[in-house]
Design an enzyme around this catalytic site. Structure first.
Site, PDB file in Angstrom:
ATOM      1  N   GLY A   1      21.086-159.232  40.883  1.00  0.00           N
ATOM      2  CA  GLY A   1      22.032-158.333  40.228  1.00  0.00           C
ATOM      3  C   GLY A   1      23.470-158.707  40.480  1.00  0.00           C
ATOM      4  O   GLY A   1      24.375-158.138  39.860  1.00  0.00           O
ATOM      5  N   VAL A   2      23.734-159.635  41.379  1.00  0.00           N
ATOM      6  CA  VAL A   2      25.053-160.192  41.738  1.00  0.00           C
ATOM      7  C   VAL A   2      26.128-159.120  41.901  1.00  0.00           C
ATOM      8  O   VAL A   2      27.297-159.356  41.595  1.00  0.00           O
ATOM      9  CB  VAL A   2      25.507-161.285  40.739  1.00  0.00           C
ATOM     10  CG1 VAL A   2      24.550-162.463  40.735  1.00  0.00           C
ATOM     11  CG2 VAL A   2      25.678-160.733  39.314  1.00  0.00           C
ATOM     12  N   CYS A   3      25.751-157.937  42.357  1.00  0.00           N
ATOM     13  CA  CYS A   3      26.718-156.855  42.633  1.00  0.00           C
ATOM     14  C   CYS A   3      27.558-156.496  41.408  1.00  0.00           C
ATOM     15  O   CYS A   3      28.760-156.226  41.523  1.00  0.00           O
ATOM     16  CB  CYS A   3      27.628-157.229  43.809  1.00  0.00           C
ATOM     17  SG  CYS A   3      26.784-157.315  45.386  1.00  0.00           S
ATOM     18  N   ASN A   4      26.920-156.514  40.239  1.00  0.00           N
ATOM     19  CA  ASN A   4      27.619-156.101  39.015  1.00  0.00           C
ATOM     20  C   ASN A   4      26.664-155.255  38.179  1.00  0.00           C
ATOM     21  O   ASN A   4      26.095-155.729  37.197  1.00  0.00           O
ATOM     22  CB  ASN A   4      28.081-157.332  38.226  1.00  0.00           C
ATOM     23  CG  ASN A   4      29.078-156.975  37.134  1.00  0.00           C
ATOM     24  OD1 ASN A   4      28.865-156.039  36.380  1.00  0.00           O
ATOM     25  ND2 ASN A   4      30.168-157.720  37.054  1.00  0.00           N
ATOM     26  N   THR A  60      30.396-153.909  42.298  1.00  0.00           N
ATOM     27  CA  THR A  60      29.876-152.693  42.927  1.00  0.00           C
ATOM     28  C   THR A  60      30.931-152.011  43.795  1.00  0.00           C
ATOM     29  O   THR A  60      31.016-150.771  43.828  1.00  0.00           O
ATOM     30  CB  THR A  60      28.640-153.027  43.782  1.00  0.00           C
ATOM     31  OG1 THR A  60      27.621-153.576  42.938  1.00  0.00           O
ATOM     32  CG2 THR A  60      28.100-151.793  44.481  1.00  0.00           C
TER      33      THR A  60
END
Length: 584
Positions: free
Chosen positions: A421-424, A145
């Site tokens: 969402g694991v920042c991806n 992100t």
């Protein structure tokens, strides 16, 4: 004082070299001994989130405490003895870290920042100031992100490359930008290509030769093209090698806690040949200027003209944290020898875990795990794949098992991992087949980062991620597999018989394991009723990939977790209700 400090560093290096061979021989053979002595907290849990942060060794913290108690460090923006000692510690740490990444100080400089995100932002803001509203930004869809967010700084437009092939094609076309991608027709835009060395979602490793290709494109087109590499996930278990400065990225962002566990610090490594483009950023902070006129209509300042990092490290550097890098590097080398050893060890464990998860099936032959792996990566090849596995689970009849329920149960079983969402955002959208329209609809339905909504319109909203690191062991793999195996339903069509008290009426060896546990103190989660968890009989059929999304199953209620774990959630729900009643 300078010679005395270097004598101390030389003695420490000598001791380190004497023990390196011994420790390299015992790692990873004696990994259990290393874990017992250096990571005693890992004996009480299974840590599977090394992609987020790796644990720090006990001797690092003890050594750092001893080091700090033995020295007086002052603000390096002064000339007192304590301040000069701080300056010496900071500059030697800078050189040692450049050496760690095989970056020649003649060609590279290292700027200390708070974390990898701060490094990315520093690079982009500097290039934007240099471009003067002509910055065009290209980035890979598998970006973190923080890398995606840089598109907001690109006044000349941006483009998301959805695949590696799209970038390869763009490079083969001399990095030309179609006119429809340029805002206001800025044909001479400064171009910046950014991508991750390793996906923080599933560990896929991307090609590292793109910066060299980009540089050759720049020489052909006589334009300004720069490369920005997000190496935060990569450096945790791989050797970042910048020895070939002609083909290395122009800017490389990383975080040290991903490698050592401590300190919480990041860095931006800059090729000196292009360092000048960062000097026209709009902001300047204390320590980065030689003269500032203030208090009059004459607004002017002079940026420092010495080393590049002097003009970019705003304010007082985190000199106490930077000092910890000396201890961290010494301990890391003593325990593991080199990053190549870590890469081989973690890669072997990840390949074993992947193989076992991929072969796990329900009693009717349907796979338990849906693993989100790129077709171009191979867990046997560290050049294409890191030690990270992204997946989701399905019940024997096809419906998804909620990631939040999985993580809750994992916590109760003393497993620590990552879900969501694991920042991806690009990786999630691609692997979960979520269109922009669906993602907007999910947001309208109430989906927010980390809010526990696991599924919307028949599709999961996030993933489960497990990642391994330097101090991971085969016991971690076994613990993970033992837990995931509990979601296997060997009797796929059998109903669960529940007594009025909520206990099972069969004689299964599996019982309410946590009733023997003490209160965990974990806040209650959003749980469904017992009726919801009762599994309805569904027509049994031979497994086929298409059957998992069969229309005849849509809208039918089925258990969201396997029967072996249903009662765990029911009793936990009852316990939470009782505690809530007592509080009232």
């Amino acid at each position: 004082m300078r010679s005395r400090f270097w004598k101390h560093v030389a003695l420490a290096t000598a001791g380190k070299n004497q023990t390196s061979k011994l420790d390299m021989e015992r790692y990873p053979v004696h990994i259990d001994r290393i874990r017992k002595n250096e990571y005693p907290l890992l004996t009480k849990t299974t840590y599977l989130d090394h992609a987020g942060s790796t644990p720090y060794p006990r001797s690092l913290m003890k050594g750092y405490q001893k080091f700090m108690n033995a020295h007086l460090f002052g603000n390096p923006h002064s000339q007192s003895p304590s301040s000069l000692q701080s300056t010496e510690v900071v500059e030697t740490a800078r050189l040692r870290m450049l050496h760690f990444f095989r970056a020649d100080p003649e060609h590279f400089d290292l700027v200390f920042v708070a974390n990898a995100t701060a490094a990315l932002k520093l690079a982009a803001e500097g290039i934007r100031g240099h471009a003067q509203n002509t910055l065009w930004y290209g980035y890979h869809a598998d970006s973190h992100t923080s890398l995606v967010g840089l598109r907001e700084l690109a006044s000349a437009g941006s483009r998301c490359f959805f695949t590696d092939d799209e970038i390869e094609q763009w490079l083969s076309e001399d990095c030309n930008i179609p006119s429809n991608e340029l805002n206001d027709g800025r044909a001479r835009a400064v171009r910046l290509l950014a991508y991750p060395a390793q996906s923080n979602m599933n560990g896929r490793r991307l090609p590292l030769d793109w910066p060299g290709q980009l540089r050759r494109c720049a020489s052909k087109s006589n334009g300004e093209l720069y490369s920005l590499l997000d190496a935060a996930a990569y450096v945790a278990t791989a050797q970042l090698d910048l020895s070939d400065h002609e083909n290395a990225p122009d800017f490389t962002a990383l975080s040290f806690y991903k490698i050592f566990g401590f300190p919480d610090l990041g860095a931006l490594i800059v090729r000196k040949d292009v360092g000048h483009v960062l000097l026209k950023r709009q902001y300047f902070g204390g320590g980065t200027v030689d003269m500032v006129i203030n208090g009059s209509d004459d607004v002017w300042h002079a940026t420092k003209q010495g080393a590049l990092h002097e003009a970019l490290e705003d304010g007082t550097p985190a000199f106490h944290s930077i000092a910890a890098l000396h201890c961290a590097l010494d301990v890391h080398t003593r325990l593991y020898g080199c990053m190549t050893n870590i890469s081989k060890h973690a890669g072997h464990l990840a390949a074993t875990l992947f193989s076992r998860m991929a072969s796990l099936v329900h009693g009717n032959g349907r796979p338990v795990c849906t693993i989100y792996k790129s077709s171009s990566s191979d867990y046997q090849d560290s050049r294409t794949q890191g030690p990270t596995i992204a997946f989701n689970l399905r019940t024997c009849h096809g419906p998804w098992i909620g990631k939040s329920e999985f993580e809750r149960l994992a916590t109760l079983n003393k497993l620590q991992l990552r879900t969501g969402g694991v920042c991806n955002p690009g990786g999630i959208a691609s692997y979960l087949d979520l269109s922009p329209k669906e993602m907007r609809e999910n947001y309208a339905e109430g989906l927010r980062c980390g809010n526990g909504i696991d599924e919307l319109n028949g599709k999961p909203t996030g993933i489960i991620r497990v990642s391994l690191g330097a101090m991971s062991s085969m016991k971690d793999v076994e613990a993970c597999m033992n837990f995931v195996a509990r979601f296997v339903d060997q009797e796929s069509s059998q109903d669960i018989q529940l007594s009025p008290s909520g206990e099972r009426n069969d004689s299964s060896q599996y019982f309410l394991w946590y009733r023997k546990k003490k209160a965990t103190g974990i806040p209650p989660m959003r749980l469904r009723t017992a009726d919801h968890f009762r599994q309805r009989k569904l027509p049994e059929a031979p497994y086929s990939p298409a059957a998992s999304s069969s229309p005849e199953l849509e809208g039918k209620e089925s258990c969201s977790v396997p029967k072996e774990l249903i009662l765990d959630l029911m009793v936990l729900n009852q316990k939470s209700s009782e505690e809530a009643g007592k509080s009232v």
